[in-house]
Design a protein around this motif. Sequence first.
Motif, PDB file in Angstrom:
ATOM      1  N   CYS A  37     -32.089  40.906 138.235  1.00  0.00           N
ATOM      2  CA  CYS A  37     -30.737  41.315 137.864  1.00  0.00           C
ATOM      3  C   CYS A  37     -30.230  40.364 136.783  1.00  0.00           C
ATOM      4  O   CYS A  37     -30.405  39.157 136.907  1.00  0.00           O
ATOM      5  CB  CYS A  37     -29.849  41.240 139.115  1.00  0.00           C
ATOM      6  SG  CYS A  37     -28.093  41.250 138.788  1.00  0.00           S
ATOM      7  N   THR A  79     -27.352  39.383 136.196  1.00  0.00           N
ATOM      8  CA  THR A  79     -26.246  38.540 136.664  1.00  0.00           C
ATOM      9  C   THR A  79     -26.692  37.493 137.671  1.00  0.00           C
ATOM     10  O   THR A  79     -26.413  36.318 137.518  1.00  0.00           O
ATOM     11  CB  THR A  79     -25.131  39.416 137.257  1.00  0.00           C
ATOM     12  OG1 THR A  79     -24.827  40.434 136.324  1.00  0.00           O
ATOM     13  CG2 THR A  79     -23.900  38.616 137.579  1.00  0.00           C
ATOM     14  N   CYS A  80     -27.389  37.917 138.730  1.00  0.00           N
ATOM     15  CA  CYS A  80     -27.735  36.952 139.772  1.00  0.00           C
ATOM     16  C   CYS A  80     -29.227  36.667 139.873  1.00  0.00           C
ATOM     17  O   CYS A  80     -29.630  35.766 140.583  1.00  0.00           O
ATOM     18  CB  CYS A  80     -27.187  37.422 141.111  1.00  0.00           C
ATOM     19  SG  CYS A  80     -28.034  38.886 141.732  1.00  0.00           S
ATOM     20  N   CYS A 123     -23.850  43.215 142.212  1.00  0.00           N
ATOM     21  CA  CYS A 123     -23.336  43.018 140.851  1.00  0.00           C
ATOM     22  C   CYS A 123     -23.185  44.351 140.134  1.00  0.00           C
ATOM     23  O   CYS A 123     -22.252  44.569 139.387  1.00  0.00           O
ATOM     24  CB  CYS A 123     -24.278  42.164 140.025  1.00  0.00           C
ATOM     25  SG  CYS A 123     -24.790  40.654 140.823  1.00  0.00           S
ATOM     26  N   CYS A 165     -28.502  44.092 144.675  1.00  0.00           N
ATOM     27  CA  CYS A 165     -27.383  43.205 144.931  1.00  0.00           C
ATOM     28  C   CYS A 165     -26.107  43.982 144.650  1.00  0.00           C
ATOM     29  O   CYS A 165     -26.152  45.170 144.364  1.00  0.00           O
ATOM     30  CB  CYS A 165     -27.512  41.997 143.999  1.00  0.00           C
ATOM     31  SG  CYS A 165     -27.772  42.506 142.292  1.00  0.00           S
TER      32      CYS A 165
HETATM   33 ZN   LIG Z   1     -27.095  40.852 140.854  1.00  0.00          ZN
END
Ligand SMILES: [Zn+2]
Length: 84
Positions: A22, A24-25, A63, A61
């Motif tokens: 991902c 973002t994370c 996000c 996730c």
């Molecule tokens: Zn994420």
Amino acid sequence: MLTQRPPAFTIPTSCCSEKAPCPTCGKLGQRKGVLNRQIRSIAYDQVVYLDVTYGEYRARCHCCSTFRTLPIGVEFKAHDDNKV
Ligand SMILES: [Zn+2]
């Protein structure tokens, strides 16, 4: 055939592994599909086309629900900008 400009150089690139993190994370997502697109870029003072094969992923996730891998063209451009 009519005179036509020779097609700009095409650079095939692919970034579509089975799993990707991902943006973002960093949690791995599962590939949902493979997409293909041509991106116009500039290299060596001429227009080039990046024939990019990239993946679309289902995020695991919160996000986002899906994300796509970043085409290499972005890096390519950044590299060019650094040179200039
Ligand atoms: Zn994420």
